[in-house]
Design an enzyme around this catalytic site. Structure first.
Site, PDB file in Angstrom:
ATOM      1  N   ARG A  16       0.769  -1.319  -0.161  1.00  0.00           N
ATOM      2  CA  ARG A  16       0.270   0.048   0.173  1.00  0.00           C
ATOM      3  C   ARG A  16       1.074   1.661   0.423  1.00  0.00           C
ATOM      4  O   ARG A  16       2.472   1.033   0.246  1.00  0.00           O
ATOM      5  CB  ARG A  16      -0.833   0.316   0.974  1.00  0.00           C
ATOM      6  CG  ARG A  16      -2.007  -1.018   1.089  1.00  0.00           C
ATOM      7  CD  ARG A  16      -2.606  -1.069   2.328  1.00  0.00           C
ATOM      8  NE  ARG A  16      -3.485   0.124   3.100  1.00  0.00           N
ATOM      9  CZ  ARG A  16      -3.125   0.579   4.262  1.00  0.00           C
ATOM     10  NH1 ARG A  16      -2.930  -0.949   5.459  1.00  0.00           N
ATOM     11  NH2 ARG A  16      -4.420   1.343   4.530  1.00  0.00           N
ATOM     12  N   SER A  18       0.855   4.514   1.913  1.00  0.00           N
ATOM     13  CA  SER A  18       0.103   5.095   3.599  1.00  0.00           C
ATOM     14  C   SER A  18       1.608   4.968   4.161  1.00  0.00           C
ATOM     15  O   SER A  18       2.732   4.093   2.719  1.00  0.00           O
ATOM     16  CB  SER A  18      -0.425   4.581   4.452  1.00  0.00           C
ATOM     17  OG  SER A  18      -0.077   3.181   4.807  1.00  0.00           O
ATOM     18  N   LYS A  88      -2.761  -7.896  11.331  1.00  0.00           N
ATOM     19  CA  LYS A  88      -3.756  -7.786  12.249  1.00  0.00           C
ATOM     20  C   LYS A  88      -4.638  -7.551  10.747  1.00  0.00           C
ATOM     21  O   LYS A  88      -6.101  -7.137  10.492  1.00  0.00           O
ATOM     22  CB  LYS A  88      -4.273  -6.437  13.071  1.00  0.00           C
ATOM     23  CG  LYS A  88      -3.966  -4.833  12.303  1.00  0.00           C
ATOM     24  CD  LYS A  88      -3.713  -3.985  13.530  1.00  0.00           C
ATOM     25  CE  LYS A  88      -3.470  -2.834  12.809  1.00  0.00           C
ATOM     26  NZ  LYS A  88      -4.645  -2.254  12.252  1.00  0.00           N
ATOM     27  N   ASP A  89      -4.095  -6.620   9.531  1.00  0.00           N
ATOM     28  CA  ASP A  89      -5.465  -6.492   8.174  1.00  0.00           C
ATOM     29  C   ASP A  89      -5.474  -7.417   7.372  1.00  0.00           C
ATOM     30  O   ASP A  89      -6.051  -7.454   6.555  1.00  0.00           O
ATOM     31  CB  ASP A  89      -4.438  -5.511   7.313  1.00  0.00           C
ATOM     32  CG  ASP A  89      -4.627  -4.341   7.997  1.00  0.00           C
ATOM     33  OD1 ASP A  89      -5.250  -3.607   8.843  1.00  0.00           O
ATOM     34  OD2 ASP A  89      -3.645  -3.042   7.568  1.00  0.00           O
ATOM     35  N   THR A 132     -11.194   6.010  17.134  1.00  0.00           N
ATOM     36  CA  THR A 132     -10.811   5.304  16.539  1.00  0.00           C
ATOM     37  C   THR A 132     -11.485   4.499  15.777  1.00  0.00           C
ATOM     38  O   THR A 132     -12.691   4.657  15.762  1.00  0.00           O
ATOM     39  CB  THR A 132     -10.683   4.441  17.958  1.00  0.00           C
ATOM     40  OG1 THR A 132     -10.063   2.967  17.167  1.00  0.00           O
ATOM     41  CG2 THR A 132     -12.097   3.225  18.693  1.00  0.00           C
ATOM     42  N   SER A 134     -12.163   1.739  15.110  1.00  0.00           N
ATOM     43  CA  SER A 134     -11.646   0.146  15.595  1.00  0.00           C
ATOM     44  C   SER A 134     -12.507  -0.454  16.939  1.00  0.00           C
ATOM     45  O   SER A 134     -13.148   0.426  17.577  1.00  0.00           O
ATOM     46  CB  SER A 134     -10.463  -0.744  16.333  1.00  0.00           C
ATOM     47  OG  SER A 134     -10.436  -1.736  16.994  1.00  0.00           O
ATOM     48  N   LEU A 135     -13.654  -1.705  16.069  1.00  0.00           N
ATOM     49  CA  LEU A 135     -14.859  -2.119  17.149  1.00  0.00           C
ATOM     50  C   LEU A 135     -14.201  -2.774  18.487  1.00  0.00           C
ATOM     51  O   LEU A 135     -15.148  -2.448  19.351  1.00  0.00           O
ATOM     52  CB  LEU A 135     -16.273  -2.590  16.274  1.00  0.00           C
ATOM     53  CG  LEU A 135     -16.244  -2.366  15.523  1.00  0.00           C
ATOM     54  CD1 LEU A 135     -17.765  -3.024  14.885  1.00  0.00           C
ATOM     55  CD2 LEU A 135     -16.835  -0.810  15.560  1.00  0.00           C
ATOM     56  N   ARG A 136     -12.911  -3.294  18.278  1.00  0.00           N
ATOM     57  CA  ARG A 136     -12.450  -3.871  19.164  1.00  0.00           C
ATOM     58  C   ARG A 136     -11.687  -3.150  20.636  1.00  0.00           C
ATOM     59  O   ARG A 136     -12.449  -3.488  21.258  1.00  0.00           O
ATOM     60  CB  ARG A 136     -11.210  -4.919  19.090  1.00  0.00           C
ATOM     61  CG  ARG A 136     -10.450  -4.815  20.470  1.00  0.00           C
ATOM     62  CD  ARG A 136      -8.967  -5.458  19.103  1.00  0.00           C
ATOM     63  NE  ARG A 136      -7.923  -4.452  18.213  1.00  0.00           N
ATOM     64  CZ  ARG A 136      -7.722  -3.734  19.500  1.00  0.00           C
ATOM     65  NH1 ARG A 136      -7.467  -3.908  20.825  1.00  0.00           N
ATOM     66  NH2 ARG A 136      -6.946  -2.633  19.285  1.00  0.00           N
ATOM     67  N   ARG A 137     -11.846  -1.452  20.025  1.00  0.00           N
ATOM     68  CA  ARG A 137     -10.504  -0.524  20.658  1.00  0.00           C
ATOM     69  C   ARG A 137     -12.073   0.113  21.611  1.00  0.00           C
ATOM     70  O   ARG A 137     -12.000   0.044  22.876  1.00  0.00           O
ATOM     71  CB  ARG A 137     -10.022   0.384  20.266  1.00  0.00           C
ATOM     72  CG  ARG A 137      -8.445  -0.204  19.748  1.00  0.00           C
ATOM     73  CD  ARG A 137      -7.845   0.759  19.154  1.00  0.00           C
ATOM     74  NE  ARG A 137      -6.472   0.372  18.457  1.00  0.00           N
ATOM     75  CZ  ARG A 137      -6.027   0.698  17.013  1.00  0.00           C
ATOM     76  NH1 ARG A 137      -6.883   1.491  16.873  1.00  0.00           N
ATOM     77  NH2 ARG A 137      -5.021   0.264  17.019  1.00  0.00           N
ATOM     78  N   ARG A 154     -10.810   7.579  11.110  1.00  0.00           N
ATOM     79  CA  ARG A 154     -10.350   6.819   9.548  1.00  0.00           C
ATOM     80  C   ARG A 154      -9.200   7.542   9.046  1.00  0.00           C
ATOM     81  O   ARG A 154      -9.078   8.986   9.639  1.00  0.00           O
ATOM     82  CB  ARG A 154     -11.889   6.896   8.757  1.00  0.00           C
ATOM     83  CG  ARG A 154     -12.495   6.181   9.040  1.00  0.00           C
ATOM     84  CD  ARG A 154     -11.813   4.366   9.026  1.00  0.00           C
ATOM     85  NE  ARG A 154     -11.158   4.267   7.997  1.00  0.00           N
ATOM     86  CZ  ARG A 154     -11.486   3.999   6.648  1.00  0.00           C
ATOM     87  NH1 ARG A 154     -12.706   3.532   6.228  1.00  0.00           N
ATOM     88  NH2 ARG A 154     -10.644   3.581   5.230  1.00  0.00           N
ATOM     89  N   GLY A 155      -8.578   7.049   8.062  1.00  0.00           N
ATOM     90  CA  GLY A 155      -7.413   7.576   7.535  1.00  0.00           C
ATOM     91  C   GLY A 155      -6.286   7.339   8.516  1.00  0.00           C
ATOM     92  O   GLY A 155      -5.983   6.284   8.698  1.00  0.00           O
ATOM     93  N   ASN A 156      -4.981   7.649   7.212  1.00  0.00           N
ATOM     94  CA  ASN A 156      -3.824   7.026   7.748  1.00  0.00           C
ATOM     95  C   ASN A 156      -3.094   7.472   9.193  1.00  0.00           C
ATOM     96  O   ASN A 156      -3.607   8.495   9.796  1.00  0.00           O
ATOM     97  CB  ASN A 156      -2.262   7.730   6.750  1.00  0.00           C
ATOM     98  CG  ASN A 156      -2.198   8.519   6.041  1.00  0.00           C
ATOM     99  OD1 ASN A 156      -2.455   9.554   7.410  1.00  0.00           O
ATOM    100  ND2 ASN A 156      -1.918   9.048   4.986  1.00  0.00           N
ATOM    101  N   THR A 159      -2.877  11.830   8.970  1.00  0.00           N
ATOM    102  CA  THR A 159      -4.305  12.188   8.818  1.00  0.00           C
ATOM    103  C   THR A 159      -4.809  12.264  10.029  1.00  0.00           C
ATOM    104  O   THR A 159      -5.963  13.066  11.184  1.00  0.00           O
ATOM    105  CB  THR A 159      -4.995  11.694   7.975  1.00  0.00           C
ATOM    106  OG1 THR A 159      -4.534  11.556   6.791  1.00  0.00           O
ATOM    107  CG2 THR A 159      -6.786  12.463   7.711  1.00  0.00           C
ATOM    108  N   ARG A 160      -5.224  10.989  10.657  1.00  0.00           N
ATOM    109  CA  ARG A 160      -5.778  11.420  12.359  1.00  0.00           C
ATOM    110  C   ARG A 160      -4.959  11.726  13.004  1.00  0.00           C
ATOM    111  O   ARG A 160      -5.299  12.669  14.190  1.00  0.00           O
ATOM    112  CB  ARG A 160      -5.738   9.149  12.447  1.00  0.00           C
ATOM    113  CG  ARG A 160      -5.792   8.346  11.794  1.00  0.00           C
ATOM    114  CD  ARG A 160      -6.233   7.448  12.659  1.00  0.00           C
ATOM    115  NE  ARG A 160      -6.643   5.754  11.674  1.00  0.00           N
ATOM    116  CZ  ARG A 160      -7.204   4.621  11.482  1.00  0.00           C
ATOM    117  NH1 ARG A 160      -6.994   4.719  13.123  1.00  0.00           N
ATOM    118  NH2 ARG A 160      -6.993   3.923  10.377  1.00  0.00           N
ATOM    119  N   CYS A 247     -10.537  -8.584  10.409  1.00  0.00           N
ATOM    120  CA  CYS A 247     -10.222  -7.342  11.373  1.00  0.00           C
ATOM    121  C   CYS A 247     -11.141  -6.586  11.624  1.00  0.00           C
ATOM    122  O   CYS A 247      -9.900  -5.392  12.907  1.00  0.00           O
ATOM    123  CB  CYS A 247      -8.728  -7.141  10.661  1.00  0.00           C
ATOM    124  SG  CYS A 247      -9.457  -6.266   8.796  1.00  0.00           S
TER     125      CYS A 247
END
Length: 321
Positions: A16, A18, A88-89, A132, A134-137, A154-156, A159-160, A247
């Protein structure tokens, strides 16, 4: 330096675009170059679906393979020989003909608390906005601090961080490993204890995907494997696979080796944090790597079954719907 027993003169790595993904690909390129100085290594930079859709939570657009499908297609089409992934992806079931040829040594797997005004998760005022994707977080943070407001992010990494700096969030949660890899350690205010936020399956680890029948490439990659971390990662992925998770669902799994035992912890939670199921189990390590890998996968299934007995299936079904 390792003497090459191959006819390969060029190796192409799909990645990718990023900054973090490019760092990962360059890191693997550097390690391979040190092993095989005469091997010419090129990067094939690709934009994935997950990189294009930035205004929608990942769980709503389908988390499986969002960041890897285009890279896998490049391997199928023989435009690339390998792809470097954040493990993780990577979906739990790979396309036919492809395999993970390498599980690299794992970087710090924790979640990082990042804020400009607060030193840690316990310091946030009631009602603070935490970002975040992530639903896990999210489910674990809401379990620990039900008073927080969780907002999608979202974003790299850049960006975050810029959204945090613009005041859109009081704090954001990112992977510690990602921040360290691109030299942003100074943004980490706290590494969340795994009792607060158990990591994602494969978090902090790089994996290399390739064609399953490409013996020359597999032989080249072999020195990059970390056998102990591989056992931990196999156990985590087996748990997730047995739960039919991806993921981008609220599943956490983290394995470590302690006192010659493989210890796996798993969690499944509701997005609002009102329910958080927990299970864990340990097994003794055997003498051979093959036996340990088989047992690691069995351990993952066993812990997944413990979670299913507590009702994990119903929680996940509701989320998928």
């Amino acid at each position: 330096m390792t003497k090459m027993k191959t006819q390969l003169t060029t190796l192409t790595i799909a990645t990718r675009q990023s900054p973090l993904a490019l760092w990962q690909a360059e890191h693997i390129k550097e390690r391979l170059t040190k092993l095989y100085p005469s091997l010419h290594i090129e990067l094939l930079k690709i934009t994935t679906k997950g990189d294009k859709i930035l205004d929608t939570p990942l769980a709503k657009i389908g988390g499986k393979g969002l960041f890897v499908k285009e890279l896998e297609q490049a391997i199928y089409d023989k435009k690339a020989d390998i792809a470097v992934h954040s493990l993780k992806d990577v979906p739990m079931v790979l396309p036919e003909g492809l395999m993970l040829g390498v599980y690299c040594k794992r970087e710090v797997p924790t979640d990082a608390f990042v804020s400009n005004n607060y030193d840690g998760i316990d310091d946030l005022p009631i009602g603070s906005v935490v970002g975040t994707s992530s639903l896990r977080r999210q489910c674990q943070l809401k379990q620990y601090r039900p008073d927080l407001t969780i907002k999608s992010l979202r974003g790299n990494v850049g960006t975050r961080l810029s959204k945090l700096d613009a005041g859109e969030y009081d704090a954001i949660i990112l992977a510690t490993s990602g921040l360290k890899r691109i030299g942003l350690d100074d943004r980490i205010r706290e590494e969340l204890d795994t009792n607060v936020s158990l990591p994602a399956v494969g978090q902090g680890a790089l994996a290399i995907e390739c064609r399953a029948n490409d013996d020359e490439v597999l032989a080249l990659l072999a020195p990059l494997n970390d056998n102990q971390d591989k056992l931990c990662l196999l156990a985590e992925r087996a748990l997730n696979r047995h739960l039919e998770g991806g993921c981008q669902v609220p599943i956490a799994a983290f394995a470590v080796i302690e006192n010659n035992e493989l210890w796996l912890r798993g969690r499944v939670g509701t997005v609002d944090g009102t329910e958080l199921l927990k299970a864990e189990q340990r097994i003794k390590l055997e003498e051979t790597q093959t036996d340990n890998e088989q047992n690691a996968e069995k351990l993952g299934v066993q812990v997944a079954e413990l979670l299913l007995k507590q009702g994990a299936g119903d929680i996940l079904k509701a989320i998928y719907q």
